[in-house]
Motif scaffolding. Structure first.
Motif, PDB file in Angstrom:
ATOM      1  N   PRO A   9       2.489  17.301   5.397  1.00 16.26           N
ATOM      2  CA  PRO A   9       2.856  16.072   6.121  1.00 16.26           C
ATOM      3  C   PRO A   9       2.910  14.872   5.170  1.00 16.26           C
ATOM      4  CG  PRO A   9       0.562  16.576   6.487  1.00 16.26           C
ATOM      5  CD  PRO A   9       1.129  17.722   5.663  1.00 16.26           C
ATOM      6  N   LEU A  10       3.643  13.885   5.589  1.00 15.88           N
ATOM      7  CA  LEU A  10       3.679  12.633   4.828  1.00 15.88           C
ATOM      8  C   LEU A  10       2.337  11.937   4.967  1.00 15.88           C
ATOM      9  CD1 LEU A  10       7.165  11.285   5.893  1.00 15.88           C
ATOM     10  CD2 LEU A  10       6.547  12.246   3.688  1.00 15.88           C
ATOM     11  N   PRO A  11       1.952  11.142   3.962  1.00 12.17           N
ATOM     12  CA  PRO A  11       0.679  10.424   4.115  1.00 12.17           C
ATOM     13  C   PRO A  11       0.778   9.446   5.275  1.00 12.17           C
ATOM     14  CG  PRO A  11       1.838   9.706   2.141  1.00 12.17           C
ATOM     15  CD  PRO A  11       2.608  10.860   2.721  1.00 12.17           C
ATOM     16  N   PRO A  12      -0.309   9.287   5.976  1.00 10.65           N
ATOM     17  CA  PRO A  12      -0.258   8.381   7.135  1.00 10.65           C
ATOM     18  C   PRO A  12      -0.054   6.939   6.677  1.00 10.65           C
ATOM     19  CG  PRO A  12      -2.509   9.040   6.698  1.00 10.65           C
ATOM     20  CD  PRO A  12      -1.636   9.840   5.763  1.00 10.65           C
ATOM     21  N   PRO A  13       0.676   6.161   7.475  1.00 11.04           N
ATOM     22  CA  PRO A  13       0.849   4.741   7.101  1.00 11.04           C
ATOM     23  C   PRO A  13      -0.498   4.024   7.195  1.00 11.04           C
ATOM     24  CG  PRO A  13       1.712   5.149   9.290  1.00 11.04           C
ATOM     25  CD  PRO A  13       1.315   6.491   8.724  1.00 11.04           C
ATOM     26  N   PRO A  14      -0.652   2.974   6.408  1.00 14.66           N
ATOM     27  CA  PRO A  14      -1.921   2.252   6.473  1.00 14.66           C
ATOM     28  C   PRO A  14      -2.120   1.656   7.865  1.00 14.66           C
ATOM     29  CG  PRO A  14      -0.342   1.083   5.093  1.00 14.66           C
ATOM     30  CD  PRO A  14       0.277   2.394   5.481  1.00 14.66           C
ATOM     31  N   PRO A  15      -3.365   1.446   8.246  1.00 18.94           N
ATOM     32  CA  PRO A  15      -3.616   0.853   9.568  1.00 18.94           C
ATOM     33  C   PRO A  15      -2.973  -0.522   9.688  1.00 18.94           C
ATOM     34  CG  PRO A  15      -5.671   1.524   8.486  1.00 18.94           C
ATOM     35  CD  PRO A  15      -4.565   1.746   7.515  1.00 18.94           C
ATOM     36  N   THR A  16      -2.712  -0.900  10.908  1.00 20.28           N
ATOM     37  CA  THR A  16      -2.056  -2.178  11.177  1.00 20.28           C
ATOM     38  C   THR A  16      -2.883  -3.345  10.657  1.00 20.28           C
ATOM     39  OG1 THR A  16      -1.201  -1.158  13.168  1.00 20.28           O
ATOM     40  CG2 THR A  16      -0.921  -3.505  12.965  1.00 20.28           C
ATOM     41  N   ASP A  17      -4.200  -3.268  10.757  1.00 18.95           N
ATOM     42  CA  ASP A  17      -5.055  -4.344  10.248  1.00 18.95           C
ATOM     43  C   ASP A  17      -4.889  -4.510   8.746  1.00 18.95           C
ATOM     44  OD1 ASP A  17      -5.972  -4.757  12.781  1.00 18.95           O
ATOM     45  OD2 ASP A  17      -7.855  -3.652  12.509  1.00 18.95           O
ATOM     46  N   ALA A  18      -4.747  -3.396   8.040  1.00 14.75           N
ATOM     47  CA  ALA A  18      -4.564  -3.471   6.591  1.00 14.75           C
ATOM     48  C   ALA A  18      -3.218  -4.095   6.257  1.00 14.75           C
ATOM     49  CB  ALA A  18      -4.682  -2.084   5.967  1.00 14.75           C
ATOM     50  N   ARG A  19      -2.199  -3.763   7.034  1.00 20.75           N
ATOM     51  CA  ARG A  19      -0.877  -4.369   6.805  1.00 20.75           C
ATOM     52  C   ARG A  19      -0.922  -5.874   7.052  1.00 20.75           C
ATOM     53  NH1 ARG A  19       3.209  -0.262   9.855  1.00 20.75           N
ATOM     54  NH2 ARG A  19       3.080   1.421   8.344  1.00 20.75           N
ATOM     55  N   ALA A  20      -1.577  -6.281   8.112  1.00 24.62           N
ATOM     56  CA  ALA A  20      -1.680  -7.709   8.419  1.00 24.62           C
ATOM     57  C   ALA A  20      -2.458  -8.437   7.336  1.00 24.62           C
ATOM     58  CB  ALA A  20      -2.346  -7.911   9.771  1.00 24.62           C
ATOM     59  N   ALA A  21      -3.531  -7.825   6.844  1.00 25.60           N
ATOM     60  CA  ALA A  21      -4.318  -8.453   5.784  1.00 25.60           C
ATOM     61  C   ALA A  21      -3.499  -8.569   4.503  1.00 25.60           C
ATOM     62  CB  ALA A  21      -5.596  -7.655   5.531  1.00 25.60           C
ATOM     63  N   ALA A  22      -2.708  -7.546   4.197  1.00 25.11           N
ATOM     64  CA  ALA A  22      -1.864  -7.591   2.995  1.00 25.11           C
ATOM     65  C   ALA A  22      -0.794  -8.678   3.138  1.00 25.11           C
ATOM     66  CB  ALA A  22      -1.222  -6.232   2.757  1.00 25.11           C
ATOM     67  N   ALA A  23      -0.215  -8.801   4.325  1.00 22.84           N
ATOM     68  CA  ALA A  23       0.797  -9.840   4.544  1.00 22.84           C
ATOM     69  C   ALA A  23       0.185 -11.229   4.419  1.00 22.84           C
ATOM     70  CB  ALA A  23       1.434  -9.674   5.919  1.00 22.84           C
ATOM     71  N   LEU A  24      -1.021 -11.405   4.925  1.00 24.78           N
ATOM     72  CA  LEU A  24      -1.699 -12.704   4.791  1.00 24.78           C
ATOM     73  C   LEU A  24      -2.004 -13.026   3.334  1.00 24.78           C
ATOM     74  CD1 LEU A  24      -4.138 -12.739   7.835  1.00 24.78           C
ATOM     75  CD2 LEU A  24      -2.129 -14.168   7.463  1.00 24.78           C
ATOM     76  N   ARG A  25      -2.403 -12.023   2.569  1.00 24.68           N
ATOM     77  CA  ARG A  25      -2.663 -12.257   1.146  1.00 24.68           C
ATOM     78  C   ARG A  25      -1.387 -12.644   0.414  1.00 24.68           C
ATOM     79  NH1 ARG A  25      -6.078  -7.936   1.727  1.00 24.68           N
ATOM     80  NH2 ARG A  25      -4.555  -6.455   0.894  1.00 24.68           N
ATOM     81  N   ARG A  26      -0.280 -12.006   0.770  1.00 24.80           N
ATOM     82  CA  ARG A  26       0.989 -12.298   0.084  1.00 24.80           C
ATOM     83  C   ARG A  26       1.491 -13.704   0.401  1.00 24.80           C
ATOM     84  NH1 ARG A  26       2.374  -6.869   1.667  1.00 24.80           N
ATOM     85  NH2 ARG A  26       3.588  -7.725   3.384  1.00 24.80           N
ATOM     86  N   ILE A  27       1.240 -14.189   1.603  1.00 23.91           N
ATOM     87  CA  ILE A  27       1.769 -15.491   2.019  1.00 23.91           C
ATOM     88  C   ILE A  27       0.770 -16.622   1.771  1.00 23.91           C
ATOM     89  CG2 ILE A  27       1.018 -15.432   4.417  1.00 23.91           C
ATOM     90  CD1 ILE A  27       4.496 -16.484   3.306  1.00 23.91           C
TER      91      ILE A  27
END
Length: 152
Positions: A9-27
């Motif tokens: 199987p493909l690796p699972p996508p990161p949790p939504t909280d991790a995506r939101a935290a990464a987006a906040l760090r980028r912006i």
């Protein structure tokens, strides 16, 4: 299809909280810059530069009687904040162009940051010399008799 295992199987996508935290760090940096600029405009909008005693006088104007490229910039920002765009242009047309350029560059920066790509501004020497020439011409013209319409 060599090297591909259809059963893995493909690796699972990161949790939504991790995506939101990464987006906040980028912006974070573009948002911080915007907060600083908005704070400065709010202050200049609240404290009228047309009333003496709130801001220092331009030393070049005070001692030499010459308008620098920034003269009228605070009055221009004050008028811009209050929606009087004609007065903002009259106080310092170059500053108004700068506000608009900042808005475009900041928007591109924020969009690229959200997508995880850095902002690359490659200014060649010709661009810097052109900007310097524009500032020089603006300064000279606004101090000549026929450039009175550029006086703050």
């Amino acid at each position: 299809m060599r090297g591909v295992n259809p059963a893995s199987p493909l690796p699972p996508p990161p949790p939504t909280d991790a995506r939101a935290a990464a987006a906040l760090r980028r912006i974070a940096v573009p948002a911080g810059v915007l907060a600083g600029v908005v704070g400065a405009f709010v202050y200049v909008g609240a404290v009228d530069p047309n009333r003496p005693g709130h801001y220092p006088v331009c030393p070049l104007l005070r001692f030499a009687g010459v308008y620098c490229p920034g003269c009228g910039g605070l009055r221009s920002a004050h008028a811009f904040v209050h929606g009087d765009f004609l007065a903002a242009l009259q106080d310092n047309a170059l500053a108004v162009v700068g506000y608009l350029i900042f808005a475009v560059v900041w928007t591109v920066w924020a969009v690229r940051a959200m997508r995880g790509r850095p902002l690359r501004v490659n200014l060649e020497p010709v661009h810097l010399w052109s900007l310097g020439a524009l500032l020089l011409v603006f300064t000279v013209v606004r101090n000549l008799p026929f450039g009175g319409w550029l006086h703050p």
